[in-house]
Design an enzyme around this catalytic site. Structure first.
Site, mmCIF file in Angstrom:
data_model
loop_
_atom_site.group_PDB
_atom_site.id
_atom_site.type_symbol
_atom_site.label_atom_id
_atom_site.label_comp_id
_atom_site.label_asym_id
_atom_site.label_seq_id
_atom_site.Cartn_x
_atom_site.Cartn_y
_atom_site.Cartn_z
ATOM 1 N N LYS A 1 6.614 42.276 -7.004
ATOM 2 C CA LYS A 1 6.049 41.081 -6.370
ATOM 3 C C LYS A 1 6.203 41.264 -4.867
ATOM 4 O O LYS A 1 7.325 41.284 -4.351
ATOM 5 C CB LYS A 1 6.810 39.848 -6.863
ATOM 6 C CG LYS A 1 6.424 38.548 -6.173
ATOM 7 C CD LYS A 1 7.154 37.388 -6.842
ATOM 8 C CE LYS A 1 6.940 36.086 -6.105
ATOM 9 N NZ LYS A 1 7.685 34.976 -6.731
ATOM 10 N N CYS B 1 1.759 37.962 -3.139
ATOM 11 C CA CYS B 1 2.281 36.610 -2.952
ATOM 12 C C CYS B 1 2.446 36.413 -1.460
ATOM 13 O O CYS B 1 2.842 37.333 -0.745
ATOM 14 C CB CYS B 1 3.639 36.518 -3.665
ATOM 15 S SG CYS B 1 4.565 35.021 -3.330
ATOM 16 N N ASP C 1 -44.391 41.168 -4.841
ATOM 17 C CA ASP C 1 -44.140 39.723 -4.761
ATOM 18 C C ASP C 1 -43.218 39.348 -3.599
ATOM 19 O O ASP C 1 -43.168 38.193 -3.183
ATOM 20 C CB ASP C 1 -43.449 39.231 -6.041
ATOM 21 C CG ASP C 1 -44.405 39.202 -7.213
ATOM 22 O OD1 ASP C 1 -45.623 39.124 -6.982
ATOM 23 O OD2 ASP C 1 -43.922 39.264 -8.363
ATOM 24 N N ASP D 1 3.315 28.130 -4.759
ATOM 25 C CA ASP D 1 4.725 27.817 -4.994
ATOM 26 C C ASP D 1 4.866 26.479 -5.698
ATOM 27 O O ASP D 1 5.973 26.093 -6.079
ATOM 28 C CB ASP D 1 5.479 27.776 -3.658
ATOM 29 C CG ASP D 1 5.925 29.162 -3.238
ATOM 30 O OD1 ASP D 1 5.829 30.091 -4.048
ATOM 31 O OD2 ASP D 1 6.376 29.314 -2.088
ATOM 32 N N ASP E 1 5.842 39.833 -1.349
ATOM 33 C CA ASP E 1 5.773 38.501 -0.742
ATOM 34 C C ASP E 1 5.570 38.618 0.767
ATOM 35 O O ASP E 1 5.779 39.689 1.364
ATOM 36 C CB ASP E 1 7.094 37.777 -1.057
ATOM 37 C CG ASP E 1 6.968 36.265 -1.063
ATOM 38 O OD1 ASP E 1 5.951 35.742 -0.587
ATOM 39 O OD2 ASP E 1 7.918 35.603 -1.547
ATOM 40 N N ASN F 1 6.253 35.676 3.894
ATOM 41 C CA ASN F 1 6.597 34.258 4.002
ATOM 42 C C ASN F 1 6.498 33.632 5.380
ATOM 43 O O ASN F 1 7.156 32.623 5.641
ATOM 44 C CB ASN F 1 8.006 34.039 3.443
ATOM 45 C CG ASN F 1 7.964 33.994 1.919
ATOM 46 O OD1 ASN F 1 7.244 33.188 1.351
ATOM 47 N ND2 ASN F 1 8.707 34.872 1.278
ATOM 48 N N ASP G 1 13.766 38.075 -8.523
ATOM 49 C CA ASP G 1 13.117 37.641 -7.283
ATOM 50 C C ASP G 1 14.061 37.862 -6.097
ATOM 51 O O ASP G 1 14.958 38.710 -6.130
ATOM 52 C CB ASP G 1 12.678 36.167 -7.445
ATOM 53 C CG ASP G 1 11.425 35.824 -6.661
ATOM 54 O OD1 ASP G 1 11.550 35.647 -5.439
ATOM 55 O OD2 ASP G 1 10.337 35.752 -7.262
ATOM 56 N N ASP G 2 13.865 37.104 -5.058
ATOM 57 C CA ASP G 2 14.613 37.206 -3.801
ATOM 58 C C ASP G 2 16.123 37.130 -4.062
ATOM 59 O O ASP G 2 16.568 36.523 -5.028
ATOM 60 C CB ASP G 2 14.174 36.009 -2.931
ATOM 61 C CG ASP G 2 14.469 36.214 -1.473
ATOM 62 O OD1 ASP G 2 15.211 37.141 -1.147
ATOM 63 O OD2 ASP G 2 13.948 35.421 -0.671
HETATM 64 C C1 DGJ Z 1 8.018 32.570 -1.786
HETATM 65 C C2 DGJ Z 1 7.424 32.849 -3.139
HETATM 66 O O1 DGJ Z 1 6.179 32.261 -3.265
HETATM 67 C C3 DGJ Z 1 8.405 32.386 -4.203
HETATM 68 O O2 DGJ Z 1 7.850 32.531 -5.479
HETATM 69 C C4 DGJ Z 1 9.668 33.164 -4.047
HETATM 70 O O3 DGJ Z 1 9.431 34.515 -4.325
HETATM 71 C C5 DGJ Z 1 10.238 32.994 -2.656
HETATM 72 N N1 DGJ Z 1 9.266 33.279 -1.652
HETATM 73 C C6 DGJ Z 1 11.436 33.871 -2.450
HETATM 74 O O4 DGJ Z 1 11.916 33.832 -1.182
#
Ligand code: DGJ
Length: 700
Positions: free
Chosen positions: A455, A504, A43, A526, A457, A459, A345-346
């Protein structure tokens, strides 16, 4: 074996779909079919051999599986190379085919340049149960002279002949990711891409294409209609080019972005692209999503079927202001509410009081943690919770020990300013010495502490993409960086296989199927304001399953949204809490404990079940989403109302995914009815503005 070789070529069959390719009379490798599986192998249409027409060569009119730049051909090619003598086209012709049985059945088509010692292998892997075909390519330079690759995409996906399709994709920005966009595909090229070194908050390497209403089958909807969909499993620069030709051919090419890209392929070397996965669903956009969700859980995630714990994260509560005492105070409250995982966290590492210093120095800050992290971790463990930590290993602040020791380790051009964003620069993860250093640092952290969640990250995006002393073409940076990232993360994962990682990048900047081979979860945004989050979560759910979607209840929206609403939104994913618990009243914490207890009862359905989007929060102020366990014995319905002007009559909700012949009861609704009845006759959930509901569904 779902791969068939016939005299017309090859047919790849999955549970519900067929994908056919073959050689045409001119010897070109041609796409033949992609869609619902056909009853007989005979087919599937034969490979087209179009005749040239006017200014258009036969090659221009042929739907090639993987066109190179050659001939009188102006469609978007998948491959563009320059040979050592300066020749800039590539004439690939069929050499041989091979069937392999690796993790999944695989067809390899080997193509060879007609003049130069250059080979290309097209890989097709069939993921039968998920109706997915995985494609990637490998280029090999069999000669002595280098070849420069300027574009090498993973796949070109052809839609059935036609030019009236609609593209659905995701757009957004930091704090506002994953908005659904639908637009007609018209003659020309629609490009989506990232040039940021991450997948990006702005677009995602995902597409879903349905037919426009003028065609006989009409547009697809959430639960019905033809949808062709695909992704690129890559966490760096990518490009998607959706092209509609002037001759009724629609195709989507996807791969590593060719912008500022070049790869010097030395003699004897090979280069492999990342994979693109694509599929077809006759059950609309919902069917497309569920196929991806199952595949991601079953085949990609490191711990795809583990139930994720209820997490507490201190970021929105304390930001950088962390120390042993204040973290323990939060941990005690989190544990009392039923939290199972406490994540710092940070702000915990050397010299980190704000975002101007410390990145790169991954040891505990001596002022905040004079006895190291051990006392905090021990206390958290004594409270019955696991401990997790935030890191951002690809980054460095100029104000750090690491930068002072190795200023040359960052991505930069020596004569240009090193532009800072959030006061940080990007380490050159393409360099093996940088990779080794980071592996050592983070490995030590994990080896010396009882850390079960990390986590990861990232940024900022990359600027001044220089790599002084690069061994090959400096434009390889964009790819070698991501390969380096995968190497570092992969090595750490191998050494610490029990650790659950979260991807993240300032929220959802690195959400893709490449990173999900390493990370089990994604920090979606965020923006934790719940009404915004509903929309972001809907976009996210197009691709990713709920167990990957970490969702915190924070203090955002607290002044106008009930705590129940805020919890319900986050209970649609992997629940976390991120509010300032010390400032919460006893009554709030008691209510939170109840929601957490309920979540623990339903999370196996949410995290591992099938997701049905009943009403879109991006389109309607009254929205609903439903999860059903794989055995269809139980489900959960969430409904949300934001603002609707009065007078209002809320529409009925029609459940999905139940066994039509089984009987079900739904919490707070009278009667036992068949699955068919709940799905066809519907039910109503009455809500006022900014109210929400969660209803358990049980087979009886
Ligand atoms: C960006 C992340 O998305 C937040 O949740 C947090 O972890 C900050 N950075 C910390 O600097």
């Amino acid at each position: 074996m779902p791969i068939h070789a016939t005299d017309q070529g090859w047919i790849l069959e999955t549970s519900a779909t067929g994908y056919a390719l073959g050689l045409n009379q001119a010897g070109l490798l041609v796409h033949r079919y992609w869609g619902l599986r056909l009853p007989d192998l005979a087919d599937y249409p034969a490979a087209a051999s179009p005749a040239p027409w006017g200014f258009n060569s036969a090659a221009q009119l042929t739907p090639e599986e993987y066109p190179g730049y050659e001939d009188i051909k102006f469609i978007a090619p998948c491959l563009k190379v320059t040979f050592a003598d300066g020749v800039r086209d590539v004439v690939l012709r069929f050499d041989s085919a091979e069937l392999r049985e690796t993790d999944a059945p695989e067809l390899c088509i080997h193509l060879r340049d007609t003049v130069y010692p250059f080979r290309l292998t097209l890989h097709y892997r069939v993921h039968e149960a998920y109706d997915l075909v995985e494609r990637w390519v490998t280029a090999a330079n069999d000669g002595d002279m280098p070849v420069t690759i300027e574009r090498i995409w993973s796949a070109q996906w052809h839609l059935p002949p036609g030019d009236s399709y609609r593209l659905t994709h995701l757009t957004g920005r930091h704090m506002d990711e994953m908005h659904l966009r639908r637009e007609p595909l018209v003659q020309g090229v629609k490009v989506l891409e990232s040039r940021r070194m991450t997948t990006s908050h702005h677009h995602n390497p995902w597409f879903a294409i349905d037919r426009a209403p003028s065609t006989s089958s009409g547009r697809a909807a959430e639960d019905a209609g033809d949808v062709w969909f695909g992704v690129l499993a890559w966490s760096g620069n990518w490009k998607l080019s959706a092209e509609v030709t002037d001759f009724g051919s629609t195709r989507v090419s996807i791969g590593i972005n060719d912008w500022d890209f070049a790869w010097r392929l030395g003699g004897g070397e090979t280069f492999s692209t990342p994979s693109s996965y694509a599929g077809y669903s006759a059950e609309g956009f919902g069917g497309a999503s569920r196929r991806l969700h199952d595949f991601i859980r079953d085949s990609l995630l490191p711990h795809g079927h583990a139930i994720h714990k209820v997490l507490y994260n201190s970021w929105e509560a304390t930001e950088f202001d962390v120390d042993e005492r204040s973290q323990i105070a939060l941990a005690e409250l989190a544990a009392k509410m039923g939290g199972e995982l406490f994540v710092m966290d940070d702000g915990w590492f050397h010299g980190r009081d704000d975002d101007t210093a410390g990145l790169g120095d991954w040891w505990p800050d001596e002022r905040k943690f004079p006895n190291g992290l051990a006392p905090l971790i021990e206390r958290v463990n004594a409270l019955g919770m696991d401990f997790g930590l935030w890191i951002e290993p690809e980054m460095v602040n100029p104000n750090s020990e690491l930068y002072r020791a190795h200023p040359d380790w960052v991505i930069h051009f020596p004569t240009r300013t090193r532009t800072e964003a959030r006061n940080q620069l990007v380490l050159n993860f393409a360099r093996p010495d940088v990779q080794d250093y980071i592996i050592d640092q983070i490995d030590r952290l994990l080896a010396e502490h009882n850390i079960v969640f990390v986590k990861w990250d990232m940024n900022r995006n990359v600027s001044e993409p220089g790599w002084p002393g690069a061994p090959g073409d400096p434009r390889e940076l964009w790819v070698r960086y991501v390969q380096g990232l995968y190497r570092v993360w992969g090595a750490l994962r191998e050494r610490h296989p029990h650790v659950v990682w979260q991807s993240c990048s300032g929220g959802g900047g690195r959400a893709d199927l490449g990173i999900l081979r390493l990370a089990d979860q994604i920090w979606v945004s965020d923006n934790t304001e719940p009404t915004a989050r509903l929309a972001i979560q809907e976009g996210f759910s197009q691709i990713f399953p709920a167990n990957t979607m970490e969702a915190w209840v924070t203090d955002m929206g607290a002044d106008y949204l009930p705590l129940a609403f805020r919890f319900h939104v986050s209970m649609c994913g992997s629940l976390g809490v991120g509010g300032h618990l010390v400032r919460w009243s006893d009554a709030m914490r008691a209510e939170a404990a109840q929601w957490i207890a309920l979540y623990k009862e339903i999370r196996h359905v949410v995290q591992l079940g099938d997701c049905y989007r009943l009403r879109s929060p991006q389109a309607h102020p009254f929205s609903a989403v439903q999860y059903v366990s794989k055995d269809r014995a139980e489900g959960v319905l969430f409904a949300f109302r934001t603002h609707l002007p009065p007078p209002t009559q809320l529409p009925a909700l029609y459940l999905r995914g139940l066994d039509p012949n089984a009987s079900y009861e739904i919490e707070e609704l009278p009667g036992v009815r068949s699955g068919q009845a709940w799905m066809q006759a519907g039910l109503s959930v009455e809500l006022n503005d900014f109210e929400s509901a969660v209803r358990r569904i049980r087979r009886v």
